[in-house]
Each structure stands twice: as C-alpha cells, then as structure tokens.
Write an enzyme that holds these catalytic residues in place. Structure first.
Site, mmCIF file in Angstrom:
data_model
loop_
_atom_site.group_PDB
_atom_site.id
_atom_site.type_symbol
_atom_site.label_atom_id
_atom_site.label_comp_id
_atom_site.label_asym_id
_atom_site.label_seq_id
_atom_site.Cartn_x
_atom_site.Cartn_y
_atom_site.Cartn_z
ATOM 1 N N GLY A 132 97.801 19.074 14.099
ATOM 2 C CA GLY A 132 96.388 19.022 14.417
ATOM 3 C C GLY A 132 96.183 18.488 15.818
ATOM 4 O O GLY A 132 96.340 19.193 16.807
ATOM 5 N N ILE A 158 90.405 27.631 11.949
ATOM 6 C CA ILE A 158 90.023 28.358 13.154
ATOM 7 C C ILE A 158 88.567 28.826 13.058
ATOM 8 O O ILE A 158 88.225 29.711 12.265
ATOM 9 C CB ILE A 158 90.961 29.560 13.402
ATOM 10 C CG1 ILE A 158 92.424 29.088 13.412
ATOM 11 C CG2 ILE A 158 90.595 30.239 14.714
ATOM 12 C CD1 ILE A 158 92.729 27.973 14.390
ATOM 13 N N GLU A 243 85.091 20.777 26.077
ATOM 14 C CA GLU A 243 84.914 20.943 24.632
ATOM 15 C C GLU A 243 84.384 19.657 24.002
ATOM 16 O O GLU A 243 83.466 19.679 23.168
ATOM 17 C CB GLU A 243 86.245 21.330 23.984
ATOM 18 C CG GLU A 243 86.155 21.466 22.469
ATOM 19 C CD GLU A 243 87.479 21.858 21.818
ATOM 20 O OE1 GLU A 243 87.542 21.861 20.578
ATOM 21 O OE2 GLU A 243 88.449 22.154 22.559
#
Length: 380
Positions: A132, A158, A243
C-alpha cells in the site's frame, strides 16, 4: 473568515461547476450508488462543459490554464453536493500531471484529446494486495520483450478501475536496481491479458467504482512507457504532493459541509420544547467545529496558493493532508452525534458523509506515513 485566493474567473468557473453538478450529477447519484459506478455519459457531459483537463493545452482540447485553483473549485463543488462517486478529481488532479509532464508529443496526441472530452477515463494503479503506502513493496513486474514489455501482477483499490480506458501501472522493471527499478507503463482497454476483477464493496463512496485489476502476460508496447525506464518512484514522489493537496481540499470542504448540514438540522429539530440549537452544549460543539474548519481551511488555502506559485513542499502537503482529513473525521463524527438517531440513517446526508469520509485518512498515503514524512523533515 473570507477567503481571498480565488478571483472572478474562478468564481465564474464555480458557478459553471455548481450548475453542472445540480443538473448532471445530483439527480442520478443515488442510482449510481446502487449501481456501484457512475455513468460514462456524465464523463462525456463533463468534457463538453470543460470540466476535464483545465490545465491541458488547448491544442489537445483542454482549458489551457495551468492553475490548480480551478481543480480545487471543482473538488469543493463535488464535495459540497455530496457527489462522492464522480472520479473527475482522480483524472484532473492525479493522472493529468503524469501525462502532461512525462508523455511524449505522440502520446499526448494519442491520449489527451479523449482525456479532455471524457471519452478516455483514466486510473493509476499503484496499490497491490501486499503493498500500500510502501511503494517499494510493489511486486508487479515487467520484463523486456523486443521493443515492448510483458507485464504481470495485480493491483487493488483502484479508483475508476472498472470504467478506466487507460491505466498507468507501476511495475518493477529491474529487481536489482532498488528504488531505481520501477517504471510506469500505460495499459489500455482491450490489451490481451488485462482484466478487471470484482468491483469492491466498500463502506462508503458507493458510487465510486473501485476495482481489482490483473495483468497476465500483457504486452505493453514500448511507445506506452511513460517517462524513462527506472524512474517510476521518483515520478510518483514528484506528483504525490498535488494528490495530497487535492485530498486536503476535499477534506476541508467536507468538514465545512458537515457543519452546514448540522446547523440546518439543529435549527429545525426540537427537544424538550425548544430547538436543539438553543442548548449550550450544541452551541459549544458547533463553535469548536466551526473554528477547526476555519483554521484548517486557512492552512489548506495557504498550501493551495503555494502550489500555484510552485513553492509547495512535500512536507507541507503531508501536513495539509493528515490534518484536514483528521479534522474531517472528527467533525463529521460530532455532527452525527448532534443529529442523534437520524444521524445514523443513510437517508440523511450526514450519515453518508460519515461513511464516505473514513477513507480520507487512508488513501493518498496513510496519515501515519504523512507524520513520518513530517517527522523526518524535522529530524533529518
């Protein structure tokens, strides 16, 4: 406190986004939650409205404006409307920088027009069943095959996984090169051996399609390598700040929305002969939450301004991400409490906000990893 980071052009874009959400998303979102994904039509509508690829050059069909504040406006409007299933931010905020910075002119001509029109939906495949936040634990491999690569492995969690037409896959291309042994390969819908597993059943974000992906001897042509071989991890590190800022923007907006929903509720709901909002405990709870939200939004806005100026550090992005998402979780939880039993009913927006917000401190790098990044910057 009045926000001062947006100008008239951003306000006009906000009106456009708000109108679009009200017309093209809100009436259908409940059904999309049942379906487990949004329609492809809403992506095409977003393309026609100019909501996709605002920073993509006009020659490829984009807005041609390199200003992340437009991205932030769209994120805020989606969150404020409770439109948790629409994956536009993943396309605009996460995938776009890879294509704009790393794609060759030929790749841009091939992919960006569809990206901006909504005909090409994108995803990025980093997380694996056994890897992860630790990206160096990626086990998906790609070996050379003539002028191409043979890709094998699996990915999970995803976003846009079911709908995606183009997936940026992180793969180990040199097992002996350490952090320089990873590359980015672009897998396209229809490539032999590329398969989508089950649509994952999540606690929240019900309308957001989240899937498992598998790659079995997928032949990825050399012209689908993104950037240079071996620089996959550095590329990921370069783009993670944006992000995380996007997540922080959404978290701050989500916390503000929860307070607004609760203000409306406590004004209308009565107990012991008077509105819940008339009780001192309610006022104190709301005062604390509104202050937390305001302070958080000030810091996130400062990070947003720094990002637009090109000065946002990875450490400050990590601070914004962990703080804003933790505040969102705390605020939403307290707002559920003020709603009482109704706060536990999914027909109430605050209940859906509760289940949707829980993942915020997990994706984009867990908040524990964010604190590790910050701690290392302090101690060297």
């Amino acid at each position: 406190m009045e926000r001062d980071i947006f100008d008239a052009e951003h306000d006009a874009f906000r009106d456009l986004a708000r109108t679009f959400v009200a017309k093209e998303i809100t009436p259908f979102h409940e059904q999309w939650e049942v379906d487990g994904q949004v329609s492809r039509e809403v992506w095409l509508a977003a393309g026609r409205a100019g909501l996709l690829g605002t920073d993509v050059p006009e020659e490829y069909g984009g807005g041609g404006v390199d200003d992340f504040r437009y991205n932030a406006v769209l994120v805020e409007e989606l969150v404020t409307a409770g439109a948790s299933g629409v994956g536009f931010p993943l396309q605009n905020d996460v995938v776009a920088p890879y294509l704009l910075r790393l794609a060759t002119p030929e790749q841009k001509r091939r992919w960006l027009p569809g990206f901006c029109s909504g005909e090409i939906i994108t995803a990025i495949a980093m997380t694996e069943p056994g890897a992860g936040s630790d990206l160096q634990g990626v086990q998906t491999t790609a070996r050379r095959d003539g002028d191409g690569w043979i890709l094998n492995g699996s990915k999970t969690f995803i976003t846009n996984g079911i709908l995606a037409d183009l997936v940026i896959a992180v793969a180990r291309t040199d097992p002996d090169a350490g952090s320089r042994g990873f590359s980015l390969l672009v897998v396209e819908r229809g490539m032999a051996g590329f398969a989508r597993g089950r649509r994952l059943a999540k606690v929240g974000l019900k309308a957001q399609d989240t899937a498992e992906l598998s790659f079995t001897d997928v032949r990825v042509p050399g012209e689908n390598v993104l950037g240079e071989i071996g620089l996959g991890l550095p590329y990921l590190m370069q783009n993670l700040a944006q992000e995380r800022l996007s997540i922080a923007v959404g978290a701050a907006a989500g916390a503000a929305r929860a307070v607004e929903l609760t203000l409306d509720y406590v004004r209308q709901r009565s107990a012991f002969g008077r509105p819940i909002g008339a009780f001192q405990n309610t006022r104190f709870e709301l005062a604390e939450m509104d202050t937390e939200v305001g302070v958080t939004r000030c810091f996130v806005d400062r990070c947003l301004a720094a990002h637009v100026a090109g000065t946002l550090s990875g450490t400050d992005a990590a601070k914004a991400k962990w703080w804003a998402t933790d505040v969102q979780k705390r605020v939403v939880d307290r707002c559920v409490q003020l709603h009482g039993g109704y706060g536990y009913m999914l027909e109430y927006p605050i209940a859906r906000a509760f289940v949707d917000s829980r993942v915020q401190s997990i994706y984009g790098g867990t908040n524990e990893i964010m604190k590790e990044i910050i701690g290392r910057s302090l101690l060297g």
